[in-house]
Design a protein around this motif. Structure first.
Motif, PDB file in Angstrom:
ATOM      1  N   ASP A   1       0.881  -1.173   0.000  1.00  0.00           N
ATOM      2  CA  ASP A   1       0.000   0.000   0.000  1.00  0.00           C
ATOM      3  C   ASP A   1       0.916   1.219   0.000  1.00  0.00           C
ATOM      4  OD1 ASP A   1      -1.734   2.135   0.623  1.00  0.00           O
ATOM      5  OD2 ASP A   1      -2.973   0.896   1.939  1.00  0.00           O
ATOM      6  N   VAL A   2       0.743   2.096  -0.973  1.00  0.00           N
ATOM      7  CA  VAL A   2       1.545   3.322  -1.008  1.00  0.00           C
ATOM      8  C   VAL A   2       0.611   4.513  -1.173  1.00  0.00           C
ATOM      9  CG1 VAL A   2       2.011   3.056  -3.501  1.00  0.00           C
ATOM     10  CG2 VAL A   2       3.438   4.574  -2.121  1.00  0.00           C
ATOM     11  N   ASN A   3       0.761   5.478  -0.270  1.00  0.00           N
ATOM     12  CA  ASN A   3      -0.053   6.692  -0.300  1.00  0.00           C
ATOM     13  C   ASN A   3       0.877   7.904  -0.395  1.00  0.00           C
ATOM     14  OD1 ASN A   3      -2.956   7.737   0.151  1.00  0.00           O
ATOM     15  ND2 ASN A   3      -1.743   8.998   1.524  1.00  0.00           N
ATOM     16  N   VAL A   4       0.615   8.760  -1.360  1.00  0.00           N
ATOM     17  CA  VAL A   4       1.472   9.912  -1.640  1.00  0.00           C
ATOM     18  C   VAL A   4       0.644  11.190  -1.515  1.00  0.00           C
ATOM     19  CG1 VAL A   4       3.030  10.997  -3.294  1.00  0.00           C
ATOM     20  CG2 VAL A   4       2.762   8.500  -3.282  1.00  0.00           C
ATOM     21  N   GLU A   5       1.107  12.134  -0.706  1.00  0.00           N
ATOM     22  CA  GLU A   5       0.445  13.426  -0.575  1.00  0.00           C
ATOM     23  C   GLU A   5       1.471  14.541  -0.773  1.00  0.00           C
ATOM     24  OE1 GLU A   5      -1.679  14.039   3.009  1.00  0.00           O
ATOM     25  OE2 GLU A   5      -2.997  12.305   2.753  1.00  0.00           O
ATOM     26  N   ALA A   6       1.097  15.545  -1.542  1.00  0.00           N
ATOM     27  CA  ALA A   6       1.953  16.713  -1.750  1.00  0.00           C
ATOM     28  C   ALA A   6       1.173  17.972  -1.377  1.00  0.00           C
ATOM     29  CB  ALA A   6       2.417  16.789  -3.201  1.00  0.00           C
ATOM     30  N   LYS A   7       1.755  18.780  -0.477  1.00  0.00           N
ATOM     31  CA  LYS A   7       1.116  20.013  -0.035  1.00  0.00           C
ATOM     32  C   LYS A   7       2.054  21.187  -0.277  1.00  0.00           C
ATOM     33  CE  LYS A   7      -1.315  17.613   3.717  1.00  0.00           C
ATOM     34  NZ  LYS A   7      -1.514  17.541   5.187  1.00  0.00           N
ATOM     35  N   VAL A   8       1.477  22.331  -0.640  1.00  0.00           N
ATOM     36  CA  VAL A   8       2.282  23.533  -0.856  1.00  0.00           C
ATOM     37  C   VAL A   8       1.661  24.692  -0.101  1.00  0.00           C
ATOM     38  CG1 VAL A   8       3.155  22.815  -3.113  1.00  0.00           C
ATOM     39  CG2 VAL A   8       1.015  24.087  -2.989  1.00  0.00           C
TER      40      VAL A   8
ATOM     41  N   LYS B   1      -3.256  21.122  -0.341  1.00  0.00           N
ATOM     42  CA  LYS B   1      -2.927  19.843  -0.972  1.00  0.00           C
ATOM     43  C   LYS B   1      -2.901  19.991  -2.492  1.00  0.00           C
ATOM     44  CE  LYS B   1      -4.482  16.215   1.037  1.00  0.00           C
ATOM     45  NZ  LYS B   1      -5.369  15.097   1.526  1.00  0.00           N
ATOM     46  N   LEU B   2      -1.741  19.695  -3.074  1.00  0.00           N
ATOM     47  CA  LEU B   2      -1.558  19.823  -4.516  1.00  0.00           C
ATOM     48  C   LEU B   2      -2.048  18.574  -5.241  1.00  0.00           C
ATOM     49  CD1 LEU B   2      -0.324  21.865  -6.539  1.00  0.00           C
ATOM     50  CD2 LEU B   2       1.816  20.577  -6.377  1.00  0.00           C
ATOM     51  N   ASN B   3      -1.700  17.406  -4.713  1.00  0.00           N
ATOM     52  CA  ASN B   3      -2.202  16.164  -5.290  1.00  0.00           C
ATOM     53  C   ASN B   3      -2.092  15.038  -4.263  1.00  0.00           C
ATOM     54  OD1 ASN B   3       0.548  15.149  -5.489  1.00  0.00           O
ATOM     55  ND2 ASN B   3       0.757  16.343  -7.364  1.00  0.00           N
TER      56      ASN B   3
ATOM     57  N   THR C   1      -5.937   5.378  -7.112  1.00  0.00           N
ATOM     58  CA  THR C   1      -6.775   6.577  -7.063  1.00  0.00           C
ATOM     59  C   THR C   1      -5.887   7.810  -7.124  1.00  0.00           C
ATOM     60  OG1 THR C   1      -6.780   6.522  -4.634  1.00  0.00           O
ATOM     61  CG2 THR C   1      -8.619   5.470  -5.775  1.00  0.00           C
ATOM     62  N   GLU C   2      -6.392   8.837  -7.780  1.00  0.00           N
ATOM     63  CA  GLU C   2      -5.624  10.069  -7.957  1.00  0.00           C
ATOM     64  C   GLU C   2      -6.536  11.273  -7.778  1.00  0.00           C
ATOM     65  OE1 GLU C   2      -2.972  12.405 -11.378  1.00  0.00           O
ATOM     66  OE2 GLU C   2      -3.679  10.359 -11.724  1.00  0.00           O
ATOM     67  N   LYS C   3      -6.065  12.242  -7.017  1.00  0.00           N
ATOM     68  CA  LYS C   3      -6.804  13.498  -6.834  1.00  0.00           C
ATOM     69  C   LYS C   3      -5.829  14.640  -7.031  1.00  0.00           C
ATOM     70  CE  LYS C   3     -10.201  16.285  -5.601  1.00  0.00           C
ATOM     71  NZ  LYS C   3      -9.524  17.530  -6.097  1.00  0.00           N
ATOM     72  N   ARG C   4      -6.041  15.399  -8.079  1.00  0.00           N
ATOM     73  CA  ARG C   4      -5.201  16.571  -8.345  1.00  0.00           C
ATOM     74  C   ARG C   4      -5.917  17.842  -7.932  1.00  0.00           C
ATOM     75  NH1 ARG C   4      -1.917  15.924 -14.067  1.00  0.00           N
ATOM     76  NH2 ARG C   4      -0.888  13.942 -13.582  1.00  0.00           N
ATOM     77  N   TYR C   5      -5.144  18.877  -7.721  1.00  0.00           N
ATOM     78  CA  TYR C   5      -5.684  20.170  -7.291  1.00  0.00           C
ATOM     79  C   TYR C   5      -6.770  20.657  -8.249  1.00  0.00           C
ATOM     80  CZ  TYR C   5      -5.698  25.119  -5.904  1.00  0.00           C
ATOM     81  OH  TYR C   5      -6.070  26.369  -5.483  1.00  0.00           O
ATOM     82  N   ARG C   6      -7.944  20.921  -7.676  1.00  0.00           N
ATOM     83  CA  ARG C   6      -9.101  21.422  -8.415  1.00  0.00           C
ATOM     84  C   ARG C   6      -9.591  20.462  -9.506  1.00  0.00           C
ATOM     85  NH1 ARG C   6      -8.011  27.981  -9.165  1.00  0.00           N
ATOM     86  NH2 ARG C   6      -8.241  28.507  -6.935  1.00  0.00           N
ATOM     87  N   LYS C   7      -9.257  19.202  -9.399  1.00  0.00           N
ATOM     88  CA  LYS C   7      -9.731  18.196 -10.341  1.00  0.00           C
ATOM     89  C   LYS C   7     -10.510  17.127  -9.580  1.00  0.00           C
ATOM     90  CE  LYS C   7      -7.409  19.836 -13.937  1.00  0.00           C
ATOM     91  NZ  LYS C   7      -8.076  20.373 -15.156  1.00  0.00           N
TER      92      LYS C   7
END
Length: 248
Positions: free
Chosen positions: A71-78, A83-85, A104-110
């Motif tokens: 299981d790999v979970n990646v979060e990027a915040k700026v 949260k950016l993605n 699963t993927e969640k991008r900024y404003r998408k």
């Protein structure tokens, strides 16, 4: 005589069949020996260029492996934007290495998207896409591929995972799947939050100007964890450099 309309319809159908055949015929799969890195939380300093705007923040990767699963979970915040993605890949391990079940993927404003590896039917389905991708084995997703690369490198060792060698995986994204070939560039020392580390620099060049460039720096002395990651497309760049590793 066959009318022009029927001929056009026939040609359209043949072209459609040709497109379907192209999607259903990925490159021949390659079975890889893998040795998964130990479970860990990795924290990174993040520098991004989004439409020529410089952004700073942090990225967190939670990697878990054990009992034939991962299981790999990646979060990027700026700063300012939050949260950016966010990406998450879950699955098992088979003869080809990591075997994703869902991405699963969640991008900024998408809107969030889900890519599902339907292994009983040997297809990959995508949110909002009617035509599935036919699996042959070894397919990865955009979150798992970095860890597949690290797992293959860890099993191969520096004797085989050496400059000039190439490693190809079929990678599924939000709407389709395509081959990603990673080339081992060179051994390189890089500065991180954990000091200077010896790494092996690996790069994936896009097949055309619209593709994504991906660079990964793996550290053999640190369980082959990815200690630096860079994503770049025609407009944006995200650069992650390791701050800390917490093994779990």
């Amino acid at each position: 005589m066959i009318s022009k309309q029927i001929m056009r319809s026939t040609m359209t159908g043949l072209l459609a069949l040709g497109a379907a055949a192209a999607i259903a015929a990925p490159a021949a799969p390659v079975k890889h020996a893998v040795e998964l890195p130990p479970s860990a939380d990795l924290a990174y300093d993040l520098n991004a260029q989004q439409k020529s705007i410089g952004l700073k923040g942090e990225a967190l990767i939670a990697w878990r492996a054990g009992d034939g699963k991962y299981d790999v979970n990646v979060e990027a915040k700026v700063q300012l934007l939050g949260k950016l993605n966010e990406y998450r890949s879950q699955g098992g391990v088979d003869a080809y290495g990591l075997a994703p079940h869902t991405f699963t993927e969640k991008r900024y404003r998408k809107d969030a998207t889900t890519t599902t590896f339907v292994r009983d039917e040997k297809v990959i389905s995508f949110t909002g896409v009617k035509l599935p991708y036919v699996m042959k084995g070894g397919e990865q997703d955009r979150a798992s591929v970095t860890w597949q690369l690290a797992s293959v490198a860890r099993a191969a060792g520096e004797a085989k995972f050496k400059p000039g060698s190439e490693w190809t995986f079929i990678v599924a994204g939000r709407r389709d799947a395509e081959p990603w070939t990673f080339k081992v560039v060179k051994q390189e020392k890089i500065r991180t939050g954990m000091g200077e580390l010896d790494t092996i620099h690996v790069k994936r060049e896009p097949r055309d100007s619209r593709g994504d460039s991906v660079e990964v720096w793996l550290a053999p002395a640190q369980e082959w964890y990815p200690v630096k990651i860079r994503f770049e497309d025609e407009r944006d760049t995200i650069d992650q450099t390791l701050k800390s590793i917490t093994k779990k």
